[in-house]
Design a protein around this motif. Structure first.
Motif, PDB file in Angstrom:
ATOM      1  N   MET A   1      77.715  52.299  -7.940  1.00 34.90           N
ATOM      2  CA  MET A   1      77.161  51.615  -6.946  1.00 34.90           C
ATOM      3  C   MET A   1      76.197  51.064  -6.158  1.00 34.90           C
ATOM      4  O   MET A   1      76.794  50.137  -6.686  1.00 34.90           O
ATOM      5  CB  MET A   1      75.564  53.139  -6.406  1.00 34.90           C
ATOM      6  N   GLN A   3      74.286  48.740  -3.157  1.00 34.90           N
ATOM      7  CA  GLN A   3      72.735  49.412  -2.021  1.00 34.90           C
ATOM      8  C   GLN A   3      73.240  49.082  -1.044  1.00 34.90           C
ATOM      9  O   GLN A   3      74.600  48.767  -0.408  1.00 34.90           O
ATOM     10  CB  GLN A   3      72.459  47.312  -2.197  1.00 34.90           C
ATOM     11  N   LYS A  22      75.739  53.841   2.741  1.00 34.14           N
ATOM     12  CA  LYS A  22      75.135  53.799   1.034  1.00 34.14           C
ATOM     13  C   LYS A  22      75.998  54.935   0.165  1.00 34.14           C
ATOM     14  O   LYS A  22      76.896  55.821   0.337  1.00 34.14           O
ATOM     15  CB  LYS A  22      74.193  54.372   0.629  1.00 34.14           C
ATOM     16  N   THR A  23      76.034  54.806  -0.976  1.00 33.84           N
ATOM     17  CA  THR A  23      76.654  55.482  -1.513  1.00 33.84           C
ATOM     18  C   THR A  23      75.485  56.384  -2.176  1.00 33.84           C
ATOM     19  O   THR A  23      74.118  56.145  -1.918  1.00 33.84           O
ATOM     20  CB  THR A  23      77.150  54.673  -3.181  1.00 33.84           C
ATOM     21  N   LYS A  24      75.777  57.731  -2.149  1.00 32.48           N
ATOM     22  CA  LYS A  24      74.638  58.946  -2.468  1.00 32.48           C
ATOM     23  C   LYS A  24      75.624  60.319  -3.121  1.00 32.48           C
ATOM     24  O   LYS A  24      76.970  60.357  -2.891  1.00 32.48           O
ATOM     25  CB  LYS A  24      74.285  59.456  -1.335  1.00 32.48           C
ATOM     26  N   LYS A  25      75.339  60.891  -4.266  1.00 35.90           N
ATOM     27  CA  LYS A  25      76.124  61.449  -4.816  1.00 35.90           C
ATOM     28  C   LYS A  25      76.249  63.002  -3.761  1.00 35.90           C
ATOM     29  O   LYS A  25      74.976  63.440  -3.635  1.00 35.90           O
ATOM     30  CB  LYS A  25      75.199  61.927  -6.784  1.00 35.90           C
ATOM     31  N   HIS A  42      77.495  58.323   4.188  1.00 35.33           N
ATOM     32  CA  HIS A  42      77.557  58.548   2.926  1.00 35.33           C
ATOM     33  C   HIS A  42      78.772  58.398   1.938  1.00 35.33           C
ATOM     34  O   HIS A  42      79.731  59.247   2.400  1.00 35.33           O
ATOM     35  CB  HIS A  42      76.408  59.999   1.992  1.00 35.33           C
ATOM     36  N   HIS A  44      80.664  59.312  -1.587  1.00 35.72           N
ATOM     37  CA  HIS A  44      80.722  59.654  -3.418  1.00 35.72           C
ATOM     38  C   HIS A  44      80.395  58.368  -4.077  1.00 35.72           C
ATOM     39  O   HIS A  44      81.861  57.823  -3.755  1.00 35.72           O
ATOM     40  CB  HIS A  44      80.462  60.666  -3.261  1.00 35.72           C
ATOM     41  N   PRO A  45      79.654  58.073  -5.169  1.00 38.20           N
ATOM     42  CA  PRO A  45      80.350  57.087  -5.898  1.00 38.20           C
ATOM     43  C   PRO A  45      81.659  57.198  -6.759  1.00 38.20           C
ATOM     44  O   PRO A  45      81.257  58.201  -7.224  1.00 38.20           O
ATOM     45  CB  PRO A  45      79.228  56.692  -7.160  1.00 38.20           C
TER      46      PRO A  45
END
Length: 94
Positions: A1, A3, A22-25, A42, A44-45
């Motif tokens: 992930m 920042q 940003k990364t976000k599940k 967003h 997904h990682p």
């Protein structure tokens, strides 16, 4: 992930506005989301950085051209990856 980053993006109306990337599940099967109301993208990682860049390009296409179909956004993503993935690997930046 990674920042979260804040970036100024030129929106469809020609006005530059600040967005957060940003990364976000995300829920299963969803790799990216472009949230117009919050001005957030967003991602997904994933272990594959190139794949994440492709998703980011896809979501940026949605941000830039909101009325574009999902199929057209996928074409842009795939074409971008076809050109840039080999270059990124050559540059060895990741």
């Amino acid at each position: 992930m990674f920042q979260p980053i804040r970036v100024k993006l030129l929106e469809a109306d020609g006005v530059e506005k600040t967005w957060t990337v940003k990364t976000k599940k995300l829920r299963r099967g969803t790799l990216g989301v472009c949230d117009y109301d919050k001005r957030e993208i967003h991602i997904h990682p994933q272990p594959d950085t190139i794949a994440m860049l492709g998703v980011l390009v896809h979501e940026l296409v949605h941000e830039s051209v909101p009325d574009l179909s999902e199929e057209a956004a996928l074409r842009v993503e795939r074409n971008w990856l076809a050109v840039f993935a080999p270059l990124v690997e050559q540059w060895d930046v990741f």
